[in-house]
Design a protein around this motif. Structure first.
Motif, PDB file in Angstrom:
ATOM      1  N   PRO A   1       0.760  -1.265  -0.057  1.00 60.79           N
ATOM      2  CA  PRO A   1      -0.011   0.038  -0.216  1.00 60.79           C
ATOM      3  C   PRO A   1       0.820   1.296   0.181  1.00 60.79           C
ATOM      4  O   PRO A   1       1.988   1.182   0.440  1.00 60.79           O
ATOM      5  N   MET A   2       0.411   2.359  -0.611  1.00 58.28           N
ATOM      6  CA  MET A   2       1.107   3.389  -0.851  1.00 58.28           C
ATOM      7  C   MET A   2       0.699   4.775   0.032  1.00 58.28           C
ATOM      8  O   MET A   2      -0.296   4.755   0.726  1.00 58.28           O
ATOM      9  N   GLY A   3       2.066   5.602   0.095  1.00 56.33           N
ATOM     10  CA  GLY A   3       1.802   6.954   0.890  1.00 56.33           C
ATOM     11  C   GLY A   3       2.797   7.939   0.023  1.00 56.33           C
ATOM     12  O   GLY A   3       3.365   7.297  -0.900  1.00 56.33           O
TER      13      GLY A   3
ATOM     14  N   ASN B   1       5.513   4.803 -11.322  1.00 56.70           N
ATOM     15  CA  ASN B   1       4.943   3.577 -10.597  1.00 56.70           C
ATOM     16  C   ASN B   1       3.876   3.771  -9.689  1.00 56.70           C
ATOM     17  O   ASN B   1       3.184   2.938  -9.419  1.00 56.70           O
ATOM     18  N   ALA B   2       4.065   5.048  -9.192  1.00 55.30           N
ATOM     19  CA  ALA B   2       3.056   5.363  -8.030  1.00 55.30           C
ATOM     20  C   ALA B   2       1.779   5.545  -8.687  1.00 55.30           C
ATOM     21  O   ALA B   2       0.794   5.000  -8.160  1.00 55.30           O
ATOM     22  N   ILE B   3       1.460   6.274  -9.791  1.00 55.41           N
ATOM     23  CA  ILE B   3       0.254   6.566 -10.498  1.00 55.41           C
ATOM     24  C   ILE B   3      -0.176   5.081 -11.000  1.00 55.41           C
ATOM     25  O   ILE B   3      -1.414   4.884 -10.620  1.00 55.41           O
ATOM     26  N   VAL B   4       0.522   4.453 -11.488  1.00 53.70           N
ATOM     27  CA  VAL B   4       0.035   3.234 -12.285  1.00 53.70           C
ATOM     28  C   VAL B   4      -0.302   2.289 -11.032  1.00 53.70           C
ATOM     29  O   VAL B   4      -1.561   1.210 -11.242  1.00 53.70           O
ATOM     30  N   SER B   5       0.117   2.351  -9.862  1.00 56.07           N
ATOM     31  CA  SER B   5      -0.274   1.432  -8.728  1.00 56.07           C
ATOM     32  C   SER B   5      -1.519   1.701  -8.272  1.00 56.07           C
ATOM     33  O   SER B   5      -2.068   0.739  -7.367  1.00 56.07           O
TER      34      SER B   5
ATOM     35  N   ALA C   1      12.625  15.992  -1.983  1.00 46.01           N
ATOM     36  CA  ALA C   1      11.842  16.430  -0.894  1.00 46.01           C
ATOM     37  C   ALA C   1      10.802  15.478  -0.717  1.00 46.01           C
ATOM     38  O   ALA C   1      10.185  15.049   0.351  1.00 46.01           O
ATOM     39  N   THR C   2      10.331  14.857  -1.456  1.00 44.13           N
ATOM     40  CA  THR C   2       8.967  13.738  -1.466  1.00 44.13           C
ATOM     41  C   THR C   2       9.265  12.447  -2.558  1.00 44.13           C
ATOM     42  O   THR C   2      10.272  12.485  -3.313  1.00 44.13           O
ATOM     43  N   ILE C   3       8.774  11.481  -2.091  1.00 46.70           N
ATOM     44  CA  ILE C   3       8.937  10.210  -2.857  1.00 46.70           C
ATOM     45  C   ILE C   3       7.541   9.364  -2.477  1.00 46.70           C
ATOM     46  O   ILE C   3       7.057   9.460  -1.418  1.00 46.70           O
ATOM     47  N   ALA C   4       7.146   8.875  -3.612  1.00 52.45           N
ATOM     48  CA  ALA C   4       5.815   7.833  -3.455  1.00 52.45           C
ATOM     49  C   ALA C   4       6.496   6.497  -2.836  1.00 52.45           C
ATOM     50  O   ALA C   4       7.254   5.901  -3.584  1.00 52.45           O
ATOM     51  N   CYS C   5       5.802   6.260  -1.595  1.00 51.91           N
ATOM     52  CA  CYS C   5       6.425   5.348  -0.967  1.00 51.91           C
ATOM     53  C   CYS C   5       5.712   4.115  -0.537  1.00 51.91           C
ATOM     54  O   CYS C   5       4.515   4.190   0.219  1.00 51.91           O
ATOM     55  N   PRO C   6       5.762   2.939  -1.079  1.00 52.77           N
ATOM     56  CA  PRO C   6       4.975   1.780  -0.708  1.00 52.77           C
ATOM     57  C   PRO C   6       5.570   1.632   0.625  1.00 52.77           C
ATOM     58  O   PRO C   6       6.584   1.972   1.179  1.00 52.77           O
TER      59      PRO C   6
ATOM     60  N   GLY D   1      -6.465  10.651  -1.258  1.00 48.24           N
ATOM     61  CA  GLY D   1      -6.536   9.625  -0.484  1.00 48.24           C
ATOM     62  C   GLY D   1      -6.764   8.288  -1.275  1.00 48.24           C
ATOM     63  O   GLY D   1      -7.353   7.275  -0.902  1.00 48.24           O
ATOM     64  N   ALA D   2      -6.222   8.183  -2.584  1.00 46.32           N
ATOM     65  CA  ALA D   2      -6.406   7.141  -3.288  1.00 46.32           C
ATOM     66  C   ALA D   2      -5.723   5.979  -2.633  1.00 46.32           C
ATOM     67  O   ALA D   2      -4.814   6.197  -2.078  1.00 46.32           O
ATOM     68  N   GLY D   3      -6.048   4.537  -2.849  1.00 42.94           N
ATOM     69  CA  GLY D   3      -5.583   3.469  -2.660  1.00 42.94           C
ATOM     70  C   GLY D   3      -4.626   3.098  -3.739  1.00 42.94           C
ATOM     71  O   GLY D   3      -4.903   3.204  -5.060  1.00 42.94           O
ATOM     72  N   GLY D   4      -3.505   2.439  -3.494  1.00 46.11           N
ATOM     73  CA  GLY D   4      -2.694   1.647  -4.596  1.00 46.11           C
ATOM     74  C   GLY D   4      -2.090   0.681  -4.040  1.00 46.11           C
ATOM     75  O   GLY D   4      -1.907   0.331  -2.622  1.00 46.11           O
ATOM     76  N   ASN D   5      -1.384  -0.158  -4.701  1.00 43.18           N
ATOM     77  CA  ASN D   5      -0.390  -1.328  -4.416  1.00 43.18           C
ATOM     78  C   ASN D   5       0.909  -1.593  -5.278  1.00 43.18           C
ATOM     79  O   ASN D   5       0.714  -1.585  -6.514  1.00 43.18           O
ATOM     80  N   TRP D   6       1.966  -1.294  -4.715  1.00 43.38           N
ATOM     81  CA  TRP D   6       3.378  -1.442  -5.577  1.00 43.38           C
ATOM     82  C   TRP D   6       4.028  -2.491  -4.744  1.00 43.38           C
ATOM     83  O   TRP D   6       4.768  -1.898  -3.605  1.00 43.38           O
ATOM     84  N   GLY D   7       3.945  -3.508  -5.110  1.00 46.19           N
ATOM     85  CA  GLY D   7       5.060  -4.639  -4.557  1.00 46.19           C
ATOM     86  C   GLY D   7       4.186  -5.594  -3.752  1.00 46.19           C
ATOM     87  O   GLY D   7       3.059  -5.656  -3.682  1.00 46.19           O
ATOM     88  N   GLY D   8       5.117  -6.361  -3.011  1.00 45.77           N
ATOM     89  CA  GLY D   8       4.660  -7.449  -2.225  1.00 45.77           C
ATOM     90  C   GLY D   8       5.485  -8.746  -2.965  1.00 45.77           C
ATOM     91  O   GLY D   8       5.885  -8.625  -3.875  1.00 45.77           O
ATOM     92  N   ALA D   9       5.070  -9.729  -2.034  1.00 50.38           N
ATOM     93  CA  ALA D   9       5.751 -11.012  -2.789  1.00 50.38           C
ATOM     94  C   ALA D   9       5.081 -12.528  -2.008  1.00 50.38           C
ATOM     95  O   ALA D   9       4.137 -12.184  -1.285  1.00 50.38           O
TER      96      ALA D   9
END
Length: 440
Positions: free
Chosen positions: A163-165, A221-225, A283-288, A315-323
């Motif tokens: 999940p993303m922030g 990657n954050a956007i498509v997540s 200053a910022t980074i989209a962070c899973p 407040g969008a939800g997203g998912n980038w990664g996992g295993a």
């Protein structure tokens, strides 16, 4: 973690329990000589389980292997981690094809799971027929179906999700006159367009040497997540070149790169990217969620209190990664390996890993355990709430067998825009050409 796909590099380590490195090497040679995969029963009746992962799953760092051995006399664990998933996976494919040299337990990044299900089912153990069967129903609704073949074989147990922030440097935003409190910052970012516009404000008053975000590729990657359909449609057809969401994400990220809003750093590859978490080059980074631990490790104690976390725009939800953890069919210790992966992925362990490394639980029980978690290092940010909400709002993504290859092509093309001045349209066509050459 995982993670890039989940490529959170760490120094490669080989760990053996109650054995010396020489003994580990000897054991590896013995396995290779026997032509089989995984560990084996020793003369003294102990079972040596081999575990091969990529990046940082948190198990070694938390001492979970040692704890498992203490709770299961007669089992020893040999562990290794490859620095990057992009190196790990091709090597594993070679070993799987030969039937030799694989570990009893292998990590599978989420971008690879569709390929495993579609093309490699016979190379992996169906966990329904093992002691791990009881764990299959513990997950968020979409996690285990992604590892399940059409005839119902389950080829992996989920470790984490992504999940993303938005992680950000409060001190840098303050110097540029922007909001620093998470709620106030979130109110200024109701869309990705707002995020870019705020970046333009930042660049106009930014401290010298600091960019709004780290990289165009990470932004993409954050956007498509946050999308359900990305590179494949529900029928399994490639749509990377016709999906308007992919093109829009590419163009948005390319425009940010052209406008000088990025530090032009390649994630997990460029040493300057690692250094940037401490130096303030972005200053910022989209962070899973799994990046939380990575940022702490790179920024160190000096970074504590400088970083904070807020939600994705709107407040969008997203998912980038996992295993996932899977057991190759060639393992000689399927029962014991299944017991270990069920233990490692249990809700209690997933909650522990999140508290230590930031890898967010994929089990519903684990998510409940961390829902109220805060992180003092990140200014007390309510990371449990942020990532739980992102999980709840995330779409059920359609995964395809070549997701990882396509994503890499897009990221490389975006790097050419921000670093080399390539026109976005030319970069897009280059990415499509790369995909055409690599994906059938």
């Amino acid at each position: 973690m995982t993670t890039t796909p989940r490529t959170t590099p760490r120094t490669t380590r080989v760990r053996t329990a109650r054995t010396t490195l020489a003994a580990a090497v000897a054991g590896t040679l013995l396995l290779a000589a026997c032509g089989g995969g995984g560990g084996a029963a020793a003369d003294d009746g102990t079972t040596e389980l081999t575990v091969s992962l990529f990046g940082t799953f948190g198990y070694e760092e938390l001492g979970l292997f040692d704890r498992y051995e203490a709770e299961h006399p007669g089992v020893t664990i040999t562990y290794e981690s490859t620095q990057g998933e992009d190196k790990y996976w091709p090597a594993l494919q070679t070993r799987l094809a030969s039937g030799s040299g694989v570990a009893d337990i292998q990590g599978i990044e989420v971008a690879r799971i569709a390929d495993v299900v579609a093309n490699q089912a016979e190379l992996w153990t169906d966990l329904r027929n093992t002691p791990a069967a009881g764990s299959i129903g513990n997950y968020v609704e979409w996690k285990e179906p992604a590892a399940t073949t059409p005839d119902g074989a389950v080829l992996g147990l989920g470790t984490d999700i992504g999940p993303m922030g938005i992680c950000y440097r409060s001190d840098l935003l303050a110097q540029a006159g922007l909001p620093t409190e998470p709620a106030a910052l979130s109110a200024r970012m109701t869309s990705w367009e707002d995020y870019v516009a705020l970046g333009r404000e930042y660049q106009a008053a930014a401290p010298a040497g600091s960019a709004w975000m780290d990289s165009a590729g990470g932004f993409y990657n954050a956007i498509v997540s946050t999308e359900q359909t990305i590179y494949y449609d529900q029928a399994g057809t490639l749509v990377h070149d016709s999906n308007p969401a992919v093109r829009a994400a590419f163009d948005t990220a390319a425009a940010a790169g052209q406008a000088g809003l990025t530090a032009r750093l390649e994630q997990f590859v460029d040493p300057g990217w690692d250094a940037g978490f401490a130096s303030g080059s972005f200053a910022t980074i989209a962070c899973p969620s799994w990046m939380i631990g990575y940022i702490k490790g790179k920024a160190g104690d000096a970074g504590s209190g400088l970083w904070n976390v807020t939600t994705l725009p709107g407040g969008a939800g997203g998912n980038w990664g996992g295993a996932y953890l899977g057991i190759p069919a060639s393992s000689e210790n399927v029962e014991e390996a299944a017991e270990l992966i069920a233990w490692l992925t249990a809700p209690e362990r997933q909650a522990e890993v999140f508290a230590s490394a930031g890898n967010f639980p994929s089990t519903t029980g684990g998510i409940e355990m961390v829902a109220d978690a805060t992180d003092p290092w990140f200014n007390g940010a309510p990371i449990g709430q942020i990532f739980s909400t992102s999980t709840a709002n995330a779409p059920v993504q359609i995964l395809g067998p070549e997701d990882g290859v396509i994503k890499s092509a897009m990221v490389e093309a975006l790097l050419s825009v921000e670093a080399n001045g390539v026109a976005p349209a030319d970069a897009w066509n280059s990415a499509l050409s790369t995909v055409s050459n690599q994906v059938s």
